[in-house]
Design an enzyme around this catalytic site. Sequence first.
Site, mmCIF file in Angstrom:
data_model
loop_
_atom_site.group_PDB
_atom_site.id
_atom_site.type_symbol
_atom_site.label_atom_id
_atom_site.label_comp_id
_atom_site.label_asym_id
_atom_site.label_seq_id
_atom_site.Cartn_x
_atom_site.Cartn_y
_atom_site.Cartn_z
ATOM 1 N N ALA A 1 59.460 27.126 52.830
ATOM 2 C CA ALA A 1 59.425 26.661 54.213
ATOM 3 C C ALA A 1 58.450 25.505 54.351
ATOM 4 O O ALA A 1 57.540 25.354 53.517
ATOM 5 C CB ALA A 1 58.963 27.784 55.145
ATOM 6 N N SER B 1 55.658 25.389 56.077
ATOM 7 C CA SER B 1 55.039 26.611 56.606
ATOM 8 C C SER B 1 53.824 26.353 57.501
ATOM 9 O O SER B 1 53.182 27.293 57.935
ATOM 10 C CB SER B 1 54.629 27.501 55.431
ATOM 11 N N THR C 1 58.089 35.913 60.314
ATOM 12 C CA THR C 1 56.671 35.693 60.607
ATOM 13 C C THR C 1 56.234 36.225 61.964
ATOM 14 O O THR C 1 57.028 36.245 62.919
ATOM 15 C CB THR C 1 56.376 34.172 60.559
ATOM 16 N N GLU D 1 54.532 34.593 63.866
ATOM 17 C CA GLU D 1 54.626 33.464 64.815
ATOM 18 C C GLU D 1 55.812 33.638 65.761
ATOM 19 O O GLU D 1 55.874 33.000 66.817
ATOM 20 C CB GLU D 1 54.769 32.148 64.058
ATOM 21 N N TYR E 1 57.788 25.347 64.422
ATOM 22 C CA TYR E 1 57.816 26.279 63.283
ATOM 23 C C TYR E 1 58.335 27.645 63.744
ATOM 24 O O TYR E 1 59.258 28.211 63.146
ATOM 25 C CB TYR E 1 56.413 26.411 62.693
ATOM 26 N N LYS F 1 61.873 29.576 62.717
ATOM 27 C CA LYS F 1 61.885 30.888 62.073
ATOM 28 C C LYS F 1 62.657 31.913 62.916
ATOM 29 O O LYS F 1 63.129 32.921 62.391
ATOM 30 C CB LYS F 1 60.450 31.361 61.823
HETATM 31 P P1 NAP Z 1 53.371 28.031 51.201
HETATM 32 O O1 NAP Z 1 52.220 28.322 50.297
HETATM 33 O O2 NAP Z 1 53.295 26.885 52.135
HETATM 34 O O3 NAP Z 1 54.659 27.863 50.246
HETATM 35 C C1 NAP Z 1 55.852 27.333 50.737
HETATM 36 C C2 NAP Z 1 56.773 27.060 49.561
HETATM 37 O O4 NAP Z 1 57.972 26.437 50.061
HETATM 38 C C3 NAP Z 1 56.209 26.077 48.516
HETATM 39 O O5 NAP Z 1 56.627 26.489 47.235
HETATM 40 C C4 NAP Z 1 56.881 24.759 48.899
HETATM 41 O O6 NAP Z 1 56.979 23.858 47.834
HETATM 42 C C5 NAP Z 1 58.255 25.289 49.278
HETATM 43 N N1 NAP Z 1 59.033 24.325 50.074
HETATM 44 C C6 NAP Z 1 58.638 23.603 51.145
HETATM 45 N N2 NAP Z 1 59.634 22.818 51.577
HETATM 46 C C7 NAP Z 1 60.685 23.048 50.745
HETATM 47 C C8 NAP Z 1 61.987 22.514 50.661
HETATM 48 N N3 NAP Z 1 62.410 21.539 51.466
HETATM 49 N N4 NAP Z 1 62.815 22.983 49.692
HETATM 50 C C9 NAP Z 1 62.395 23.929 48.821
HETATM 51 N N5 NAP Z 1 61.146 24.455 48.833
HETATM 52 C C10 NAP Z 1 60.305 24.010 49.790
HETATM 53 O O7 NAP Z 1 53.730 29.313 52.068
HETATM 54 P P2 NAP Z 1 53.344 30.854 51.841
HETATM 55 O O8 NAP Z 1 52.058 31.118 52.521
HETATM 56 O O9 NAP Z 1 53.513 31.190 50.413
HETATM 57 O O10 NAP Z 1 54.468 31.563 52.712
HETATM 58 C C11 NAP Z 1 55.711 31.911 52.141
HETATM 59 C C12 NAP Z 1 56.747 32.058 53.248
HETATM 60 O O11 NAP Z 1 56.330 33.061 54.167
HETATM 61 C C13 NAP Z 1 56.969 30.805 54.092
HETATM 62 O O12 NAP Z 1 58.334 30.783 54.455
HETATM 63 C C14 NAP Z 1 56.128 31.028 55.337
HETATM 64 O O13 NAP Z 1 56.664 30.323 56.426
HETATM 65 C C15 NAP Z 1 56.261 32.526 55.492
HETATM 66 N N6 NAP Z 1 55.136 33.236 56.101
HETATM 67 C C16 NAP Z 1 53.866 33.045 55.626
HETATM 68 C C17 NAP Z 1 52.820 33.781 56.156
HETATM 69 C C18 NAP Z 1 51.408 33.618 55.654
HETATM 70 O O14 NAP Z 1 50.487 34.021 56.379
HETATM 71 N N7 NAP Z 1 51.204 33.090 54.459
HETATM 72 C C19 NAP Z 1 53.076 34.690 57.193
HETATM 73 C C20 NAP Z 1 54.379 34.868 57.623
HETATM 74 C C21 NAP Z 1 55.407 34.152 57.061
HETATM 75 P P3 NAP Z 1 55.730 22.901 47.442
HETATM 76 O O15 NAP Z 1 54.799 23.776 46.633
HETATM 77 O O16 NAP Z 1 56.367 21.823 46.653
HETATM 78 O O17 NAP Z 1 55.099 22.437 48.722
HETATM 79 O O1 G4F Z 2 45.584 29.326 59.447
HETATM 80 P P1 G4F Z 2 46.481 28.759 60.460
HETATM 81 O O2 G4F Z 2 46.884 27.337 60.306
HETATM 82 O O3 G4F Z 2 47.733 29.732 60.500
HETATM 83 P P2 G4F Z 2 48.857 30.042 61.604
HETATM 84 O O4 G4F Z 2 49.050 28.926 62.529
HETATM 85 O O5 G4F Z 2 48.527 31.383 62.179
HETATM 86 O O6 G4F Z 2 50.162 30.143 60.686
HETATM 87 C C1 G4F Z 2 50.145 30.867 59.458
HETATM 88 O O7 G4F Z 2 50.466 32.215 59.702
HETATM 89 C C2 G4F Z 2 51.793 32.433 60.209
HETATM 90 C C3 G4F Z 2 51.935 33.941 60.424
HETATM 91 O O8 G4F Z 2 51.424 34.282 61.685
HETATM 92 C C4 G4F Z 2 52.788 31.919 59.202
HETATM 93 F F1 G4F Z 2 54.051 32.156 59.643
HETATM 94 C C5 G4F Z 2 52.570 30.424 58.993
HETATM 95 O O9 G4F Z 2 53.472 29.971 57.980
HETATM 96 C C6 G4F Z 2 51.141 30.201 58.515
HETATM 97 O O10 G4F Z 2 51.005 30.779 57.240
HETATM 98 O O11 G4F Z 2 45.832 28.903 61.905
HETATM 99 C C7 G4F Z 2 45.367 30.141 62.395
HETATM 100 C C8 G4F Z 2 44.617 29.908 63.704
HETATM 101 C C9 G4F Z 2 45.402 29.079 64.739
HETATM 102 O O12 G4F Z 2 45.269 29.675 65.993
HETATM 103 C C10 G4F Z 2 44.691 27.726 64.742
HETATM 104 O O13 G4F Z 2 44.741 27.024 65.983
HETATM 105 O O14 G4F Z 2 43.439 29.159 63.425
HETATM 106 C C11 G4F Z 2 43.274 28.170 64.423
HETATM 107 N N1 G4F Z 2 42.425 27.097 63.893
HETATM 108 C C12 G4F Z 2 41.209 26.748 64.371
HETATM 109 N N2 G4F Z 2 40.716 25.712 63.693
HETATM 110 C C13 G4F Z 2 42.723 26.280 62.875
HETATM 111 C C14 G4F Z 2 41.647 25.398 62.745
HETATM 112 N N3 G4F Z 2 43.802 26.226 62.055
HETATM 113 C C15 G4F Z 2 43.797 25.271 61.080
HETATM 114 N N4 G4F Z 2 44.853 25.217 60.230
HETATM 115 N N5 G4F Z 2 42.760 24.363 60.936
HETATM 116 C C16 G4F Z 2 41.662 24.384 61.746
HETATM 117 O O15 G4F Z 2 40.748 23.585 61.615
#
Ligand code: NAP
Ligand code: G4F
Length: 365
Positions: A89, A91, A134, A136, A158, A162
């Site tokens: 994604a 992401s 997610t 989100e 985003y 999703k």
């Molecule tokens: P991440 O570290 O950002 O990894 C995203 C992966 O998707 C990377 O391998 C990226 O490749 C690949 N990607 C991006 N654009 C693409 C495209 N156009 N075609 C093919 N691959 C592509 O995310 P993550 O934290 O591992 O999360 C995994 C999934 O769970 C995501 O879908 C995210 O939205 C979802 N999610 C994450 C969280 C969280 O808190 N981590 C929570 C809920 C849901 P590159 O390495 O080349 O960038």
């Molecule tokens: O760490 P964040 O960027 O994550 P966010 O927006 O919660 O999204 C992540 O979690 C989702 C699951 O709920 C995934 F679906 C999504 O792909 C991603 O992995 O921000 C968390 C919070 C936000 O409220 C943001 O406004 O932290 C706050 N924040 C405050 N200062 C910041 C910052 N976020 C970022 N990235 N950078 C800052 O300096």
Amino acid sequence: MKKKVAIIWGLTGQDGSYLAELLLQKKYIVHGVKRRSSLINTSRIDHIYQNPQSKIRNFFIHYGDLSDYGNIFKLISDTKPDEVYNLAAQSHVDVSFQKPEYTADINALGTLRILEAIKNLNLANKTKFYQASTSELYGLVKEKKQSENTPFYPRSPYGVSKLFSYWITVNYREAYNLFACNGILFNHESPRRGETFVTRKITRGLSDIIVGNINCLYMGNLSAKRDWGHAKDYVRMQWLMLQQKKAKDYVIATGRQYSIRDFIVKCCKHLGIQITFNGSGLKEVGIVNNIKNNKYPHLKSGDIIIRVDKKYFRPSEVETLLGDPSLAKKKLKWSPKYNINDLVEEMMNSDLKAAERDKFIKDNF
Ligand code: NAP
Ligand code: G4F
């Protein structure tokens, strides 16, 4: 016994790398998809190849992109997977406001493209599908604790992308009898977390401050609250969902939430630094109060190490997320192995090492 075959979109990301390790431990044949990039983008999975007892014979990497149906179709046709994990994604929530169309194409239509390929290849009876949904989706939350039954109200391109993926996964399950399920995962972190997500930004930033690489860290909304778990615990759940008899959607969360400010305080505590927050809004600052054993020559009491910059605020914010994982705990017998303090410790130790390495290079070369 015939080995199971899995394909992971998003292999090079945080979750993809942990999931590949898990599936290889479970003796799967793992195919993973990486994007072409001008710099090498496999740092999270290189160790799998570098392992002396290499599992390389079971591990195959293919170029691909979720924007490319022909590529997706061919990969599924060639590998005939038992399990497909869509973890790929765009992401980053904040970036999605700047790249809304791209985010929708990859996150929403990308999921549809995988589902269509499985359907068109008549693999509905064989191939199980996992969608990385997610918290989100809950956005402007409608219940204090969010469960599988809480209504959705996404707050970013985003989140909206999703939402499509969530429903198209449900729809293909209902319409074509595909084993397809959504893991509604709350935030999960690790030392492999992308550096611009808030936890990693904090653990890296504080590490850079104490070794003297930078003086101050600039943050956005410090009051937002998140339910943070460890990515290793969460990828186990992704696999478990596909081992069930019936496809179902599950919330995965810890059931505890902390503000961004709380997370900073915990990281500082781990470093032996007492920090106090003064002021409000854009004028809020984090000040060093006390340092245990005076161990950091670059820092002293009274130093301002956190400031707020409005450029990190989002056009519409998700202020609070708190998951209710009761269903997963009951049906999948899941309980996380890591708590927030374990997570802070692992992330801080890893980033401290990296900051010290950077400093050594800066000072010596
Ligand atoms: P991440 O570290 O950002 O990894 C995203 C992966 O998707 C990377 O391998 C990226 O490749 C690949 N990607 C991006 N654009 C693409 C495209 N156009 N075609 C093919 N691959 C592509 O995310 P993550 O934290 O591992 O999360 C995994 C999934 O769970 C995501 O879908 C995210 O939205 C979802 N999610 C994450 C969280 C969280 O808190 N981590 C929570 C809920 C849901 P590159 O390495 O080349 O960038
Ligand atoms: O760490 P964040 O960027 O994550 P966010 O927006 O919660 O999204 C992540 O979690 C989702 C699951 O709920 C995934 F679906 C999504 O792909 C991603 O992995 O921000 C968390 C919070 C936000 O409220 C943001 O406004 O932290 C706050 N924040 C405050 N200062 C910041 C910052 N976020 C970022 N990235 N950078 C800052 O300096």
